[in-house]
Design an enzyme around this catalytic site. Structure first.
Site, PDB file in Angstrom:
ATOM      1  N   SER A 243     -43.397  21.408  42.010  1.00  0.00           N
ATOM      2  CA  SER A 243     -44.120  20.158  42.270  1.00  0.00           C
ATOM      3  C   SER A 243     -43.269  18.956  41.901  1.00  0.00           C
ATOM      4  CB  SER A 243     -45.390  20.167  41.414  1.00  0.00           C
ATOM      5  OG  SER A 243     -46.007  18.903  41.429  1.00  0.00           O
TER       6      SER A 243
ATOM      7  N   TYR B 213     -50.288  21.687  32.974  1.00  0.00           N
ATOM      8  CA  TYR B 213     -50.000  22.126  34.345  1.00  0.00           C
ATOM      9  C   TYR B 213     -48.552  21.790  34.719  1.00  0.00           C
ATOM     10  CZ  TYR B 213     -49.543  22.060  39.381  1.00  0.00           C
ATOM     11  OH  TYR B 213     -49.071  22.253  40.654  1.00  0.00           O
TER      12      TYR B 213
ATOM     13  N   LYS C 241     -44.931  24.218  35.576  1.00  0.00           N
ATOM     14  CA  LYS C 241     -43.983  24.162  36.701  1.00  0.00           C
ATOM     15  C   LYS C 241     -42.551  24.008  36.184  1.00  0.00           C
ATOM     16  CE  LYS C 241     -46.981  24.705  39.932  1.00  0.00           C
ATOM     17  NZ  LYS C 241     -47.100  26.044  40.537  1.00  0.00           N
TER      18      LYS C 241
HETATM   19  P1  NAD Z   1     -55.052  26.883  45.735  1.00  0.00           P
HETATM   20  O1  NAD Z   1     -55.815  26.932  44.468  1.00  0.00           O
HETATM   21  O2  NAD Z   1     -55.769  26.515  46.977  1.00  0.00           O
HETATM   22  O3  NAD Z   1     -54.337  28.300  45.979  1.00  0.00           O
HETATM   23  C1  NAD Z   1     -53.906  29.111  44.921  1.00  0.00           C
HETATM   24  C2  NAD Z   1     -54.423  30.514  45.182  1.00  0.00           C
HETATM   25  O4  NAD Z   1     -53.978  31.379  44.140  1.00  0.00           O
HETATM   26  C3  NAD Z   1     -55.945  30.586  45.197  1.00  0.00           C
HETATM   27  O5  NAD Z   1     -56.367  31.262  46.367  1.00  0.00           O
HETATM   28  C4  NAD Z   1     -56.303  31.383  43.947  1.00  0.00           C
HETATM   29  O6  NAD Z   1     -57.460  32.178  44.137  1.00  0.00           O
HETATM   30  C5  NAD Z   1     -55.033  32.225  43.753  1.00  0.00           C
HETATM   31  N1  NAD Z   1     -54.784  32.653  42.385  1.00  0.00           N
HETATM   32  C6  NAD Z   1     -54.764  31.876  41.270  1.00  0.00           C
HETATM   33  N2  NAD Z   1     -54.494  32.639  40.194  1.00  0.00           N
HETATM   34  C7  NAD Z   1     -54.317  33.905  40.634  1.00  0.00           C
HETATM   35  C8  NAD Z   1     -54.036  35.153  40.005  1.00  0.00           C
HETATM   36  N3  NAD Z   1     -53.884  35.240  38.682  1.00  0.00           N
HETATM   37  N4  NAD Z   1     -53.936  36.254  40.775  1.00  0.00           N
HETATM   38  C9  NAD Z   1     -54.099  36.182  42.115  1.00  0.00           C
HETATM   39  N5  NAD Z   1     -54.386  35.060  42.755  1.00  0.00           N
HETATM   40  C10 NAD Z   1     -54.492  33.912  42.026  1.00  0.00           C
HETATM   41  O7  NAD Z   1     -53.794  25.919  45.493  1.00  0.00           O
HETATM   42  P2  NAD Z   1     -52.768  25.298  46.531  1.00  0.00           P
HETATM   43  O8  NAD Z   1     -53.058  23.858  46.639  1.00  0.00           O
HETATM   44  O9  NAD Z   1     -52.683  26.131  47.729  1.00  0.00           O
HETATM   45  O10 NAD Z   1     -51.425  25.429  45.688  1.00  0.00           O
HETATM   46  C11 NAD Z   1     -50.558  26.530  45.834  1.00  0.00           C
HETATM   47  C12 NAD Z   1     -49.404  26.378  44.868  1.00  0.00           C
HETATM   48  O11 NAD Z   1     -48.741  25.149  45.118  1.00  0.00           O
HETATM   49  C13 NAD Z   1     -49.791  26.353  43.397  1.00  0.00           C
HETATM   50  O12 NAD Z   1     -48.803  27.039  42.675  1.00  0.00           O
HETATM   51  C14 NAD Z   1     -49.779  24.882  43.061  1.00  0.00           C
HETATM   52  O13 NAD Z   1     -49.529  24.665  41.703  1.00  0.00           O
HETATM   53  C15 NAD Z   1     -48.629  24.407  43.907  1.00  0.00           C
HETATM   54  N6  NAD Z   1     -48.686  22.975  44.223  1.00  0.00           N
HETATM   55  C16 NAD Z   1     -49.818  22.475  44.816  1.00  0.00           C
HETATM   56  C17 NAD Z   1     -49.890  21.119  45.099  1.00  0.00           C
HETATM   57  C18 NAD Z   1     -51.139  20.524  45.687  1.00  0.00           C
HETATM   58  O14 NAD Z   1     -51.308  19.313  45.580  1.00  0.00           O
HETATM   59  N7  NAD Z   1     -52.012  21.288  46.324  1.00  0.00           N
HETATM   60  C19 NAD Z   1     -48.802  20.279  44.807  1.00  0.00           C
HETATM   61  C20 NAD Z   1     -47.656  20.835  44.227  1.00  0.00           C
HETATM   62  C21 NAD Z   1     -47.613  22.186  43.942  1.00  0.00           C
HETATM   63  C1  WQD Z   2     -52.921  10.269  44.595  1.00  0.00           C
HETATM   64  C2  WQD Z   2     -53.096   8.791  44.304  1.00  0.00           C
HETATM   65  C3  WQD Z   2     -54.309   8.344  42.274  1.00  0.00           C
HETATM   66  C4  WQD Z   2     -58.165   9.933  43.549  1.00  0.00           C
HETATM   67  C5  WQD Z   2     -51.601  15.440  41.847  1.00  0.00           C
HETATM   68  C6  WQD Z   2     -50.938  16.212  40.736  1.00  0.00           C
HETATM   69  C7  WQD Z   2     -49.562  16.636  41.146  1.00  0.00           C
HETATM   70  C8  WQD Z   2     -49.601  17.380  42.466  1.00  0.00           C
HETATM   71  C9  WQD Z   2     -50.373  16.651  43.522  1.00  0.00           C
HETATM   72  C10 WQD Z   2     -49.711  19.732  42.033  1.00  0.00           C
HETATM   73  C11 WQD Z   2     -52.899   8.441  42.827  1.00  0.00           C
HETATM   74  C12 WQD Z   2     -55.069   7.849  43.484  1.00  0.00           C
HETATM   75  C13 WQD Z   2     -56.837   9.553  43.495  1.00  0.00           C
HETATM   76  C14 WQD Z   2     -59.157   8.925  43.612  1.00  0.00           C
HETATM   77  C15 WQD Z   2     -57.430   7.247  43.583  1.00  0.00           C
HETATM   78  N1  WQD Z   2     -50.255  18.645  42.351  1.00  0.00           N
HETATM   79  N2  WQD Z   2     -56.480   8.242  43.513  1.00  0.00           N
HETATM   80  N3  WQD Z   2     -58.756   7.618  43.646  1.00  0.00           N
HETATM   81  O1  WQD Z   2     -52.033  12.397  41.169  1.00  0.00           O
HETATM   82  O2  WQD Z   2     -50.242  12.074  42.924  1.00  0.00           O
HETATM   83  O3  WQD Z   2     -50.796  14.323  42.153  1.00  0.00           O
HETATM   84  O4  WQD Z   2     -51.645  16.271  43.015  1.00  0.00           O
HETATM   85  O5  WQD Z   2     -48.600  19.950  41.661  1.00  0.00           O
HETATM   86  O6  WQD Z   2     -49.067  17.428  40.136  1.00  0.00           O
HETATM   87  O7  WQD Z   2     -50.832  15.367  39.597  1.00  0.00           O
HETATM   88  O8  WQD Z   2     -52.416  13.138  43.568  1.00  0.00           O
HETATM   89  O9  WQD Z   2     -54.294  12.962  45.143  1.00  0.00           O
HETATM   90  O10 WQD Z   2     -54.761  12.996  42.647  1.00  0.00           O
HETATM   91  O11 WQD Z   2     -53.703  11.006  43.673  1.00  0.00           O
HETATM   92  O12 WQD Z   2     -57.135   6.070  43.600  1.00  0.00           O
HETATM   93  O13 WQD Z   2     -60.366   9.207  43.638  1.00  0.00           O
HETATM   94  O14 WQD Z   2     -54.448   8.443  44.596  1.00  0.00           O
HETATM   95  O15 WQD Z   2     -54.444   7.465  41.211  1.00  0.00           O
HETATM   96  O16 WQD Z   2     -52.274   7.204  42.765  1.00  0.00           O
HETATM   97  P1  WQD Z   2     -51.364  12.868  42.365  1.00  0.00           P
HETATM   98  P2  WQD Z   2     -53.882  12.585  43.765  1.00  0.00           P
END
Ligand code: NAD
Ligand code: WQD
Length: 338
Positions: free
Chosen positions: A123, A148, A152
């Protein structure tokens, strides 16, 4: 046919990646414990691709279950490891829940598959507030703001250190900026738990009447309109980058460990996103300015030159498509709830 294990494959990014792997000719096996996803996603994936994907319900925290799975599934050409907990606020309230799941799952997988082509979901959170923008892969990793984020950072270190001393283990860590949007069929998308913490799901739920007005967290940042800036990337573009990563690993082009930013390279403010949603969907949003949210960075967006040049990948879908697809998905789940 090359077979890819997708952990977390019924989740948001995982499900979109399964579709793109299938489109690229890969066979897929999904592992998920359904802790944050729904089994009906398999039906949705079948509607999109015509394929019923192999699925194993398994908790990756369970080492013996992961070992047993690996004994039965040695014929993999790659692993994409999405499975993790991802809610920043919850990780502050329940750090051990996050450290246990995100580390045990990773370590169990690496133990069961010591030699693998491994793609890891990292991330942009590892950069914190970058000193210079756009942020490149060489920018320093900052002390994490949350457990969290820490999972990562440390997971990247675990992977890098392990790959260095393990022949046959080759790793690509992908640092996602802000994934948003949904598949163009509106059959898969993000399914937030409870009140969405992320901006786009809050916007779509507010627009559909499930939530009140959107709170814009801060309008006094040092940005053109005062609201915070992020690099939003369409989840389908993000999914395609995983196919590129798997290919690069299979081609033997990664010597141990490599890391790539996945974003568009362009920052958008919260107010710009609200405006883009209104323009793309014709829906009027209610919003109000609220105080800054604790732990938020002011602005971040990625330099994606390395991904373009080395992965041969670049984004194709713009903000308009991100907003439109997120909205179509929200409307579809209102009519056809999970
Ligand atoms: P998500 O929660 O939709 O998907 C994660 C999946 O993993 C879920 O289906 C959950 O049931 C499964 N899971 C969790 N723990 C498990 C376990 N112990 N065994 C088996 N399955 C398990 O999340 P996502 O948004 O698809 O994110 C996927 C990956 O990307 C994550 O590692 C997340 O940290 C990373 N990521 C997400 C974002 C974002 O904003 N969505 C941003 C950066 C990184
Ligand atoms: C985006 C912008 C908020 C909600 C998070 C995790 C990051 C990554 C992605 C996994 C920010 C603003 C939000 C609301 C708002 N995930 N906001 N009103 O914070 O950039 O990142 O998700 O790795 O680790 O921290 O994403 O979508 O929460 O926010 O004004 O109701 O929107 O302040 O500026 P963020 P977000």
């Amino acid at each position: 046919m090359s077979k890819i294990l997708v952990t977390g494959g019924t989740g948001y990014i995982g499900s979109h990646t399964v579709v793109e792997l299938h489109n690229a000719g890969y066979e897929v096996i999904i592992v998920d414990n359904l802790s944050n996803s729904n089994i009906k996603i398999l039906d949705q994936l079948e509607k999109i691709t015509g394929k019923r994907f192999e699925f194993v319900e398994l908790d990756l925290q369970d080492a013996s279950a992961v070992d047993a799975f690996a004994k039965q599934n040695q014929d993999l050409s790659g692993i994409i490891h999405f499975a993790a907990y991802k809610a920043v606020g919850e990780s502050v309230a329940q750090p051990l829940k996050y450290y246990k799941n995100n580390f045990y799952s990773l370590i169990n997988l690496l133990t069961a598959y010591p030699a693998a082509n491994f793609v890891f979901s990292s991330s942009c959170t590892v950069y914190g507030q970058p000193d210079t923008l756009p942020v490149t892969e060489d920018s320093p990793v900052k002390k994490a703001e949350s457990p969290y984020g820490n999972t990562k950072q440390i997971a990247e270190e675990i992977l890098q250190e392990t790959a260095k001393v393990t022949p046959g283990l080759n790793v690509i860590a992908l640092r996602y900026f802000n994934p948003v949007g949904a598949h163009k069929t509106a059959l898969i998308g993000e399914l937030p738990n409870g009140v969405p913490q992320n901006l786009i799901p809050f916007i779509t739920q507010s627009a559909i009447g499930k939530r009140g007005p959107i709170q814009v967290f801060g309008d006094d940042y040092d940005t053109p309109d005062g609201s915070a800036v992020r690099d939003y990337i369409h989840v389908v573009d993000l999914a395609k980058a995983h196919v590129a990563a798997v290919r690069r690993l299979a081609d033997g082009k990664v010597d141990g460990y490599d890391v790539f930013n996945l974003g568009t390279g362009k920052g958008s403010s919260v107010l710009e996103i609200i405006n883009a949603f209104e323009q793309s969907t014709g829906e009027k949003l209610n919003y109000k300015i609220a105080p800054r949210r604790e732990g938020d960075v002011e602005k971040t967006y990625g330099d994606v030159t390395k991904s373009k040049n080395i992965l041969g990948w670049q984004t194709e879908l713009d903000l308009n498509e991100m907003m439109r697809s997120a909205w179509e998905w929200e409307k579809n789940i209102k009519d056809n709830p999970f």
